[in-house]
Design a protein around this motif. Structure first.
Motif, PDB file in Angstrom:
ATOM      1  N   ASP A  17       0.852  -1.190   0.000  1.00 46.86           N
ATOM      2  CA  ASP A  17       0.000   0.000   0.000  1.00 46.86           C
ATOM      3  C   ASP A  17       0.890   1.242   0.000  1.00 46.86           C
ATOM      4  O   ASP A  17       1.738   1.403   0.872  1.00 46.86           O
ATOM      5  N   GLY A  21      -1.697   9.291  -1.325  1.00 49.52           N
ATOM      6  CA  GLY A  21      -3.143   9.111  -1.353  1.00 49.52           C
ATOM      7  C   GLY A  21      -3.732   8.745  -0.015  1.00 49.52           C
ATOM      8  O   GLY A  21      -4.942   8.732   0.155  1.00 49.52           O
ATOM      9  N   ARG A  22      -2.869   8.460   0.992  1.00 52.26           N
ATOM     10  CA  ARG A  22      -3.362   8.125   2.323  1.00 52.26           C
ATOM     11  C   ARG A  22      -3.292   9.309   3.271  1.00 52.26           C
ATOM     12  O   ARG A  22      -3.424   9.144   4.484  1.00 52.26           O
ATOM     13  N   HIS A  42      -7.506   7.342   0.300  1.00 53.16           N
ATOM     14  CA  HIS A  42      -8.131   6.458  -0.689  1.00 53.16           C
ATOM     15  C   HIS A  42      -9.655   6.489  -0.595  1.00 53.16           C
ATOM     16  O   HIS A  42     -10.298   5.437  -0.547  1.00 53.16           O
TER      17      HIS A  42
END
Length: 407
Positions: A17, A21-22, A42
């Protein structure tokens, strides 16, 4: 002094992961203290009962997986005396979430829109809504107790960077966007957009209502700090003093002070009624000169918030530190370490500071200090009087100084 860690909610991570984007750009507490919400990245927003979070911290230590199931809490349902229990919700917003705001309704507070006899939604007294601002410019409104989508507002053309509800229970929502505008929505009128506020020359990063809902502060790129009259939807004044983009703002609980955070490595505390800087909290020593104010990007201040006692301000900067300041002292009273912190806010009762980073949330106990008699007197009178009215009171000069926030 080092702040005491209360706990942390860690976002679940899958193998491979990516961090990108987190980012957790926003953390919010419900006005009644019942829920905590944050963006896990996300597209995902997590809603958890706040009391259960605290219980879990006490029972199991500071660490807590954000995907753990939470015990349910009782509440009164809007249908009548029937009891129902809110629980955790995971909401997929369909795009990257940049902003969150809780809004609660007061039934007696009428919509500003007249001659509308039919609405899709009849908001009850215990209605609790969550607004989410997305990367594609949309704002989605959710029912907190059911996790259902109620409204989809689509007038912005760029990222919705911040959201704020009027504190008076009117369900007036203001959104700040990279399209250089602020938009005013009436959720009691099924999300009708009432007004577009223009004046920012560049991106708008943040907005905040005064406690009486009469003034809106908005901050953005190009050093901009604007104050708006929310009765007339007109600009009151522009505050000048920052040397770089201003990214966060919040009023004190009595409405007498305004804190703003900037990439110029400073937090300013203003008297917004007269446009004067009362206090400067610097995050780089010595502070950079104006011409180099944008160069110290390892000290950029990302977020600022006022405690509910009106005595403390918390700030979060790129130097991996969270700082707690007293409004009458020059140096922090407590600090805590945090890498890549992006946002911070105090819990509804003011006892805990929550800060977001990479999909997770970290919590610290806030400084507990007894307010002075002077501070309590100032808070009491400034809740009902702006600076000009206080200065016109027929009282001795010494008493007047006692009641005013001084430079």
């Amino acid at each position: 002094a080092r702040s005491r860690t209360v706990g942390e909610l860690l976002a679940p991570t899958a193998p491979f992961d990516k961090k990108c984007g987190r980012e957790n750009w926003t953390v919010a507490f419900a006005p009644d203290g019942s829920y905590l919400a944050w963006s896990q990245g996300h597209r995902i927003v997590k809603l958890v009962p706040w009391a259960q979070c605290l219980n879990n911290f006490l029972l199991h230590g500071t660490k807590n997986g954000a995907d753990a199931a939470g015990t349910r809490l009782p509440r009164q349902s809007s249908e009548g005396s029937q009891k129902s229990k809110p629980c955790e919700h995971i909401i997929d917003c369909g795009d990257i979430v940049w902003s969150l705001a809780f809004g609660s309704s007061v039934p007696e507070k009428q919509s500003r829109c007249v001659n509308i006899e039919w609405h899709r939604f009849k908001f009850g007294q215990d209605q609790l809504l969550l607004a989410t601002g997305l990367n594609n410019g949309r704002i989605k409104i959710w029912d907190v107790y059911t996790g259902k989508l109620l409204l989809n507002l689509m007038d912005h053309t760029e990222v919705v960077r911040d959201l704020t509800f009027a504190p008076d229970g009117s369900l007036i929502l203001v959104s700040a966007s990279r399209d250089k505008t602020l938009r005013v929505w009436d959720l009691k009128d099924d999300g009708n957009m009432m007004k577009v506020l223009r004046g920012h020359p560049n991106w708008v990063y943040g907005c905040a209502f005064s406690p009486d809902s009469s003034i809106l502060c908005s901050v953005g790129a190009s050093k901009a700090v604007f104050l708006w009259d929310m009765d007339k939807y007109s600009m009151l004044r522009k505050l000048e003093g920052h040397h770089n983009d201003v990214v966060a703002c919040e009023f004190s609980p009595d409405g007498a002070l305004l804190a703003t955070a900037s990439y110029d490595t400073r937090v300013y505390v203003w008297d917004p009624h007269i446009g004067v800087i009362l206090r400067e909290f610097g995050h780089l020593f010595p502070p950079p000169t104006p011409i180099f104010a944008g160069g110290a990007n390892d000290r950029w201040v990302r977020s600022v918030c006022f405690s509910h006692d009106g005595l403390h301000v918390a700030s979060l900067a790129d130097d991996k530190m969270v700082r707690f300041w007293r409004i009458d002292e020059e140096y922090p009273v407590q600090v805590a370490p945090l890498n890549n912190g992006l946002c911070c806010t105090f819990s509804t009762d003011g006892s805990v500071l929550a800060a977001g980073q990479d999909g997770s949330v970290y919590f610290w106990a806030t400084p507990s200090q007894v307010s002075s008699l002077q501070h309590l007197c100032r808070m009491a009178i400034r809740r009902v009087m702006p600076t000009s009215q206080v200065k016109n009171l027929p009282i001795p000069c010494k008493v007047l100084e006692f009641l005013c926030y001084q430079i």
